[in-house]
Design a protein around this motif. Structure first.
Motif, PDB file in Angstrom:
ATOM      1  N   UNK A 187       1.078  -1.639  -0.288  1.00  0.00           N
ATOM      2  CA  UNK A 187       0.040   0.564  -0.514  1.00  0.00           C
ATOM      3  C   UNK A 187       1.184   1.277   0.241  1.00  0.00           C
ATOM      4  N   UNK A 188       2.326   1.516   1.421  1.00  0.00           N
ATOM      5  CA  UNK A 188       2.843   2.629   0.891  1.00  0.00           C
ATOM      6  C   UNK A 188       3.630   2.367  -0.083  1.00  0.00           C
ATOM      7  N   UNK A 189       3.940   1.339  -1.265  1.00  0.00           N
ATOM      8  CA  UNK A 189       4.673   1.942  -1.865  1.00  0.00           C
ATOM      9  C   UNK A 189       3.889   2.315  -3.776  1.00  0.00           C
ATOM     10  N   UNK A 190       2.226   2.103  -3.638  1.00  0.00           N
ATOM     11  CA  UNK A 190       1.510   2.454  -4.461  1.00  0.00           C
ATOM     12  C   UNK A 190       1.650   4.435  -4.073  1.00  0.00           C
ATOM     13  N   UNK A 191       1.393   4.602  -2.923  1.00  0.00           N
ATOM     14  CA  UNK A 191       1.176   6.026  -2.886  1.00  0.00           C
ATOM     15  C   UNK A 191       1.507   7.079  -3.253  1.00  0.00           C
ATOM     16  N   UNK A 192       3.545   7.289  -3.576  1.00  0.00           N
ATOM     17  CA  UNK A 192       3.377   8.256  -3.975  1.00  0.00           C
ATOM     18  C   UNK A 192       3.281   8.499  -6.290  1.00  0.00           C
ATOM     19  N   UNK A 193       2.637   6.962  -6.301  1.00  0.00           N
ATOM     20  CA  UNK A 193       2.129   7.196  -7.653  1.00  0.00           C
ATOM     21  C   UNK A 193       0.480   7.998  -8.157  1.00  0.00           C
ATOM     22  N   UNK A 194       0.236   8.695  -6.728  1.00  0.00           N
ATOM     23  CA  UNK A 194      -0.825   9.312  -6.210  1.00  0.00           C
ATOM     24  C   UNK A 194      -0.867  10.576  -5.733  1.00  0.00           C
ATOM     25  N   UNK A 195       0.112  11.046  -6.035  1.00  0.00           N
ATOM     26  CA  UNK A 195       0.297  12.003  -5.862  1.00  0.00           C
ATOM     27  C   UNK A 195      -0.680  13.176  -6.203  1.00  0.00           C
ATOM     28  N   UNK A 196      -0.846  13.842  -5.175  1.00  0.00           N
ATOM     29  CA  UNK A 196      -1.966  14.762  -4.407  1.00  0.00           C
ATOM     30  C   UNK A 196      -3.198  14.423  -4.980  1.00  0.00           C
ATOM     31  N   UNK A 197      -3.318  13.218  -5.516  1.00  0.00           N
ATOM     32  CA  UNK A 197      -4.830  12.411  -5.650  1.00  0.00           C
ATOM     33  C   UNK A 197      -5.012  11.217  -4.724  1.00  0.00           C
ATOM     34  N   UNK A 198      -4.939  11.524  -3.233  1.00  0.00           N
ATOM     35  CA  UNK A 198      -4.749  10.320  -2.302  1.00  0.00           C
ATOM     36  C   UNK A 198      -6.559   9.657  -1.882  1.00  0.00           C
ATOM     37  N   UNK A 199      -6.913  10.944  -2.000  1.00  0.00           N
ATOM     38  CA  UNK A 199      -8.456  10.470  -1.816  1.00  0.00           C
ATOM     39  C   UNK A 199      -8.602   9.550  -0.441  1.00  0.00           C
ATOM     40  N   UNK A 200      -9.245   8.478  -0.274  1.00  0.00           N
ATOM     41  CA  UNK A 200      -9.039   8.035   0.591  1.00  0.00           C
ATOM     42  C   UNK A 200      -7.828   7.481   1.925  1.00  0.00           C
TER      43      UNK A 200
END
Length: 116
Positions: free
Chosen positions: A63-76
């Motif tokens: 989960x942590x590994x995929x967070x940077x790809x969502x930069x600015x759009x983390x939502x939930x």
């Protein structure tokens, strides 16, 4: 107590706790309630003998590994991250924040009124 009743009671309690603690998340004007997040993984790691602490940690790291790809759009994900780390900050008993950028972004995100 028969195993089937024990399992049904546990499942009912688990679902209640998850529903109670799940932050409200909205997408396209609709409330989203189908997220699987770290609390699901925590319960699964405690009850499934094929899973456990190492499996839970692996789920978190994915989960942590995929967070940077969502930069600015983390939502939930931001709400779930805030819940995961909230107790860590409160248990420290200090106002000192060793990771000020993390604390500022996750625990004290700017409100829309303060961004202008």
């Amino acid at each position: 107590m028969p195993e089937a009743i024990h399992h049904a009671l546990w499942q009912s309690w688990r679902d209640y706790i998850i529903r109670l603690t799940t932050p409200d998340t909205w997408e396209f004007g609709r409330r989203q309630s189908d997220h699987r997040w770290w609390l699901h993984w925590l319960f699964d790691s405690m009850t499934d003998r094929h899973k456990g602490p190492a499996w839970f940690q692996h789920q978190l790291l994915q989960w942590f590994a995929q967070l940077p790809a969502k930069r600015g759009n983390l939502g939930a994900d931001l709400a779930f991250l805030r819940l995961l780390t909230k107790d860590v900050w409160e248990r420290r008993g200090s106002n000192d924040t060793p990771y000020p950028h993390f604390f500022q972004f996750v625990h004290c995100p700017p409100s829309p009124r303060n961004t202008g």
